[in-house]
Scaffold this motif. Structure first.
Motif, PDB file in Angstrom:
ATOM      1  N   ARG A  16       4.868  -5.208   2.647  1.00  0.00           N
ATOM      2  CA  ARG A  16       4.681  -5.251   1.083  1.00  0.00           C
ATOM      3  C   ARG A  16       3.954  -5.826   0.130  1.00  0.00           C
ATOM      4  O   ARG A  16       3.175  -5.337  -0.762  1.00  0.00           O
ATOM      5  CB  ARG A  16       5.928  -5.631   0.637  1.00  0.00           C
ATOM      6  CG  ARG A  16       7.346  -4.569   0.946  1.00  0.00           C
ATOM      7  CD  ARG A  16       8.818  -5.139   0.231  1.00  0.00           C
ATOM      8  NE  ARG A  16       8.765  -6.344   0.948  1.00  0.00           N
ATOM      9  CZ  ARG A  16       9.865  -6.850   0.672  1.00  0.00           C
ATOM     10  NH1 ARG A  16      10.725  -6.283  -0.373  1.00  0.00           N
ATOM     11  NH2 ARG A  16      10.296  -7.913   1.435  1.00  0.00           N
ATOM     12  N   THR A  17       3.024  -7.215   0.664  1.00  0.00           N
ATOM     13  CA  THR A  17       1.506  -7.628   0.362  1.00  0.00           C
ATOM     14  C   THR A  17       1.101  -6.429  -0.605  1.00  0.00           C
ATOM     15  O   THR A  17       0.120  -6.963  -0.998  1.00  0.00           O
ATOM     16  CB  THR A  17       1.352  -8.756   0.724  1.00  0.00           C
ATOM     17  OG1 THR A  17       0.893  -8.259   2.057  1.00  0.00           O
ATOM     18  CG2 THR A  17       2.759  -9.287   1.415  1.00  0.00           C
ATOM     19  N   LEU A  18       0.880  -5.603   0.559  1.00  0.00           N
ATOM     20  CA  LEU A  18      -0.137  -4.212   0.542  1.00  0.00           C
ATOM     21  C   LEU A  18      -0.124  -3.758  -0.735  1.00  0.00           C
ATOM     22  O   LEU A  18      -1.755  -2.779  -0.970  1.00  0.00           O
ATOM     23  CB  LEU A  18      -0.559  -3.561   1.639  1.00  0.00           C
ATOM     24  CG  LEU A  18      -0.498  -4.563   3.039  1.00  0.00           C
ATOM     25  CD1 LEU A  18      -0.990  -3.473   4.360  1.00  0.00           C
ATOM     26  CD2 LEU A  18      -1.766  -5.694   2.925  1.00  0.00           C
ATOM     27  N   PHE A  19       1.207  -3.420  -1.201  1.00  0.00           N
ATOM     28  CA  PHE A  19       1.054  -2.954  -2.733  1.00  0.00           C
ATOM     29  C   PHE A  19       0.396  -3.057  -3.027  1.00  0.00           C
ATOM     30  O   PHE A  19       0.703  -4.598  -3.728  1.00  0.00           O
ATOM     31  CB  PHE A  19       2.280  -2.529  -2.747  1.00  0.00           C
ATOM     32  CG  PHE A  19       3.152  -1.722  -1.650  1.00  0.00           C
ATOM     33  CD1 PHE A  19       3.836  -1.353  -2.263  1.00  0.00           C
ATOM     34  CD2 PHE A  19       3.200  -2.157   0.078  1.00  0.00           C
ATOM     35  CE1 PHE A  19       4.982   0.349  -0.719  1.00  0.00           C
ATOM     36  CE2 PHE A  19       4.134  -1.180   1.047  1.00  0.00           C
ATOM     37  CZ  PHE A  19       4.644  -0.253   0.076  1.00  0.00           C
ATOM     38  N   VAL A  78      -0.530   2.982  -2.613  1.00  0.00           N
ATOM     39  CA  VAL A  78      -1.746   2.602  -2.967  1.00  0.00           C
ATOM     40  C   VAL A  78      -1.431   1.115  -3.014  1.00  0.00           C
ATOM     41  O   VAL A  78      -1.398   0.039  -3.422  1.00  0.00           O
ATOM     42  CB  VAL A  78      -1.779   3.127  -4.763  1.00  0.00           C
ATOM     43  CG1 VAL A  78      -3.373   2.330  -4.934  1.00  0.00           C
ATOM     44  CG2 VAL A  78      -1.404   4.202  -5.147  1.00  0.00           C
ATOM     45  N   THR A  79      -3.153   1.046  -1.846  1.00  0.00           N
ATOM     46  CA  THR A  79      -3.289  -0.070  -2.013  1.00  0.00           C
ATOM     47  C   THR A  79      -5.068  -0.576  -2.233  1.00  0.00           C
ATOM     48  O   THR A  79      -5.475   0.337  -2.689  1.00  0.00           O
ATOM     49  CB  THR A  79      -3.683  -0.672  -0.840  1.00  0.00           C
ATOM     50  OG1 THR A  79      -3.538  -2.337  -0.326  1.00  0.00           O
ATOM     51  CG2 THR A  79      -4.195   0.122   0.688  1.00  0.00           C
ATOM     52  N   GLU A  80      -5.551  -1.761  -2.556  1.00  0.00           N
ATOM     53  CA  GLU A  80      -6.498  -2.258  -3.086  1.00  0.00           C
ATOM     54  C   GLU A  80      -7.349  -2.888  -1.596  1.00  0.00           C
ATOM     55  O   GLU A  80      -6.862  -4.404  -1.373  1.00  0.00           O
ATOM     56  CB  GLU A  80      -6.588  -2.456  -3.686  1.00  0.00           C
ATOM     57  CG  GLU A  80      -7.918  -3.364  -4.825  1.00  0.00           C
ATOM     58  CD  GLU A  80      -8.044  -3.467  -6.481  1.00  0.00           C
ATOM     59  OE1 GLU A  80      -8.428  -4.922  -6.250  1.00  0.00           O
ATOM     60  OE2 GLU A  80      -7.123  -2.670  -7.122  1.00  0.00           O
ATOM     61  N   THR A  81      -8.171  -2.587  -1.618  1.00  0.00           N
ATOM     62  CA  THR A  81      -9.445  -3.657  -0.411  1.00  0.00           C
ATOM     63  C   THR A  81     -10.084  -4.258  -0.560  1.00  0.00           C
ATOM     64  O   THR A  81      -9.945  -4.701  -2.223  1.00  0.00           O
ATOM     65  CB  THR A  81     -10.152  -2.589   0.229  1.00  0.00           C
ATOM     66  OG1 THR A  81     -10.542  -1.901  -0.589  1.00  0.00           O
ATOM     67  CG2 THR A  81      -9.740  -1.234   1.055  1.00  0.00           C
ATOM     68  N   GLU A  94      -5.146   5.472  -1.630  1.00  0.00           N
ATOM     69  CA  GLU A  94      -3.868   6.311  -1.250  1.00  0.00           C
ATOM     70  C   GLU A  94      -3.169   6.575  -0.117  1.00  0.00           C
ATOM     71  O   GLU A  94      -4.371   7.102   0.936  1.00  0.00           O
ATOM     72  CB  GLU A  94      -3.690   7.751  -2.394  1.00  0.00           C
ATOM     73  CG  GLU A  94      -3.969   7.118  -3.545  1.00  0.00           C
ATOM     74  CD  GLU A  94      -4.417   8.708  -3.936  1.00  0.00           C
ATOM     75  OE1 GLU A  94      -3.821   9.445  -4.131  1.00  0.00           O
ATOM     76  OE2 GLU A  94      -4.789   8.831  -5.245  1.00  0.00           O
ATOM     77  N   LEU A  95      -2.324   5.974   0.743  1.00  0.00           N
ATOM     78  CA  LEU A  95      -1.832   6.145   2.014  1.00  0.00           C
ATOM     79  C   LEU A  95      -0.490   6.012   1.799  1.00  0.00           C
ATOM     80  O   LEU A  95       0.525   6.321   1.011  1.00  0.00           O
ATOM     81  CB  LEU A  95      -1.517   4.737   2.496  1.00  0.00           C
ATOM     82  CG  LEU A  95      -2.845   3.725   2.071  1.00  0.00           C
ATOM     83  CD1 LEU A  95      -2.620   2.364   2.612  1.00  0.00           C
ATOM     84  CD2 LEU A  95      -3.928   4.057   3.591  1.00  0.00           C
TER      85      LEU A  95
END
Length: 649
Positions: A172-175, A204-207, A214-215
């Protein structure tokens, strides 16, 4: 490829000496393949030589390697990683790949077999079976605490983080989207409680580089819960950024096409409405109601400037505005209330769009947002240079009006403007009662006032004829020499041509050709006619005639738009006797436009007088046609007119 090809010969000996399977790629094809590589993938070297490198993989895998392996090898010189050759659905072969770029731009593939599951992670159970089945996408496993216990290379590349940074962390830290995080948290609780054994999560994650991805994540329980213990999950994560972008693009294109179809229908409906009713109110209401009935738009209105101020007030509304127009103030000035799309559209005479988030829309943003408005388009309703008002359309989605939609709305605005113009002209033709408006314009910069002042004379309008985007005017000169007046006017850059057609030694007549932007176009554009006009050295006096139920406000507005110091002197109502000559269905209706124009200019020029004041050659010059063509138009018109009159008698 021939064995003598330099890129191959230079590498053959080296390639054959390397352990494992080796292939050399030139451009997009394998120029050389060792038998060991062919054996790994279950074929022979000849069947791969000269074939695209993608032949080794299925489409999804080759697309992934194109983005990662091939791209990075060409830009950074080398790439190492894992892949699966052949048809994934039929099993395929898990392989290790080392991909290197040469100085000449070729690529060297070093391929070796690998175990489907790393030995250190193979604990004898099948908990990584789903990972094996999904190599090529991001693959992960969560332990009983719902933290990453396994991630593959694709996962690391997808998130731009090394394996040791992901392992042991909560996914969930990737959201980055709060709503999606809430959905994922709810689903997490349901999985732990045993309510769900499989599922899908969107995120949706941010690199680290700031890219937004969008995953889609597909997961299932690693095993059936034993003794109430939660076993964790395994899953696949797929980057669907491009797919979603394509879907959104297709959806926008479908909406645009649907909108354009509806606008075309509106054009046809507007034309039909003119034939059936020919009233401005009906046309405006039809357009507003049809647009508002569409699920693309929430609210539509047609507005115009109020008679005694700068506010834009509604004439017709349709749709759900929940009191929006009562709450806001919109003007056509350059003040804060005129900087939105409506004010700018009226000032520029062009279609204008805005999103509610735009800085220019700040003055109305709160009221618009309360009603779900996200974007707006303002469309001038115009015929030529004459603007009859503005149509304003609100949508509940941002960027709702593409360039193609704007072009369609521009056509719609022009069509409605033409319909309104025709309706006003029709009203005047059939009017039994008319209103006369008398104006005085004290503007020393007009052609007429300047000529009257320089030549110390008075000018009076005898008549006028529209011709090919210009106006041909006939003026009587009193107290001056027509030759001098004509020469003075001809020197004005606003005048195309001026000539004398009658000179009686001090008085006479002149013919004047002026551009489309004259006051005549302004007046006729709002469904009125100029009945009389005169000019002296200080001012112009105009008498304008309009139907008594016409929009007097439009006439005054248009006069003020051309002459800011125009003064309305009188407002008279009178009955008039209608002749059948100029009315629809009258004798002139049987003439073509060019015949009607030629006869009118000939008549105003004194061609039918005796002796003639103008020759056919002079009239042809005014109309920019040959004298033979003019003779043809006049003869055909004379025959049509006489035939109608004599046969009717």
């Amino acid at each position: 490829m021939d064995e003598a090809t330099p890129p191959v010969n230079g590498w053959r000996e080296l390639a054959e000496s390397m352990p494992g399977g080796v292939a050399i790629q030139v451009d997009e094809e394998f120029a050389y393949v060792t038998e060991e590589l062919a054996s790994i993938v279950g074929t022979d070297a000849d069947s791969l030589t000269g074939r695209p490198w993608q032949t080794l993989f299925d489409r999804n895998e080759s697309d992934r390697l194109e983005r990662t392996a091939v791209s990075k090898a060409r830009t950074k010189g080398r790439w190492e990683g894992k892949a699966r050759t052949g048809d994934r659905g039929a099993g395929g072969t898990p392989v290790e790949i080392a991909l290197s770029a040469t100085e000449t731009g070729n690529l060297v593939w070093a391929v070796s077999e690998r175990s489907a599951i790393p030995a250190e992670r193979n604990d004898g159970s099948d908990r990584y079976q789903s990972i094996v089945e999904a190599v090529g996408d991001g693959v992960y496993a969560l332990d009983e605490n719902l933290q990453f216990s396994f991630v593959n290379d694709e996962m690391c590349e997808m998130f731009g983080r090394p394996e040791n940074e992901l392992l042991g962390t909560d996914p969930r830290t990737l959201f980055v989207d709060a709503d999606q995080l809430d959905i994922a948290a709810d689903m997490r609780e349901r999985v732990v409680s045993g309510d769900l054994s499989t599922g899908t999560v969107e995120a949706v994650t941010e690199t680290p580089d700031g890219d937004r991805l969008e995953l889609e994540s597909y997961y299932r329980l690693r095993a059936e819960p034993a003794d109430g213990e939660f076993p964790g999950t395994v899953g696949v994560i797929r980057d669907v950024t491009e797919r979603n972008r394509r879907e959104r693009t297709l959806e926008r294109q479908r909406d645009e096409l649907e909108t354009l179809d509806r606008i075309n229908e509106l054009l046809l409906e507007t034309t039909r409405e003119l034939i059936q009713t020919a009233t401005r109110e009906t046309v405006e209401r039809t357009v507003c109601e049809q647009l508002a009935a569409s699920d693309l738009y929430r609210f539509v209105w047609v507005g115009e400037r109020e008679f005694d101020g700068n506010r834009i007030v509604p004439r017709v509304t349709a749709g759900d505005d929940r009191g929006y127009l009562d709450e806001v103030t919109i003007t056509d000035t350059k003040s804060e209330t005129g900087q939105g799309p409506v004010g700018r559209a009226l000032r520029s005479n062009e279609v204008t769009v805005a999103n509610v988030d735009d800085s220019s829309f700040e003055h109305w943003r709160d009221a618009a947002r309360e009603r779900g408005f996200e974007s707006v388009i303002a469309v001038p309703l115009r015929d030529g240079e004459t603007v009859y008002g503005v149509m304003v359309v609100y949508a509940t989605r941002e960027d709702a009006f593409s360039e193609r939609e704007q072009a369609g709305f521009d056509v719609l605005g022009r069509t409605v403007g033409s319909v309104i113009s025709a309706a006003k002209s029709r009203e005047l033709l059939f009017a039994d009662a008319v209103v006369e408006l008398e104006f005085r314009v004290e503007d020393s910069d007009t052609v007429f006032v300047q000529a009257a002042s320089k030549c110390d004379c008075e000018l009076e309008l005898d008549g006028y004829v529209p011709s090919a985007g210009r106006w041909i005017l006939y003026l009587s000169v009193t107290g001056g020499y027509p030759v001098t007046v004509a020469e003075t006017m001809a020197n004005d850059e606003r005048v195309e041509r001026a000539k004398v057609i009658g000179d009686e030694g001090g008085d006479g007549r002149i013919e004047l050709v002026v551009a489309e932007s004259s006051f005549l176009h302004t007046v006729t554009g709002v469904g009125a006619t100029v009945q009389a006009a005169s000019a002296d050295s200080t001012s112009i006096r105009l008498v304008v005639e309009a139907p008594d139920d016409g929009e007097i406000r439009d006439i005054v507005d248009q006069m003020l738009s051309v002459y800011s110091d125009a003064e309305l002197l009188a407002h008279r109502e009178r009955d008039r006797e209608i002749t059948t000559v100029g009315r629809p269905g009258g004798v002139l209706d049987d003439l073509t436009d060019r015949q009607r124009e030629s006869v009118r200019v000939a008549y105003r020029s004194g061609y039918f007088d005796w002796p003639r004041e103008s020759t056919a050659e002079e009239i042809a010059e005014s109309l920019d046609i040959s004298s033979a063509t003019l003779h043809g138009h006049i003869r055909k018109a004379e025959r049509t007119i006489l035939s109608a009159l004599i046969d009717d008698d």
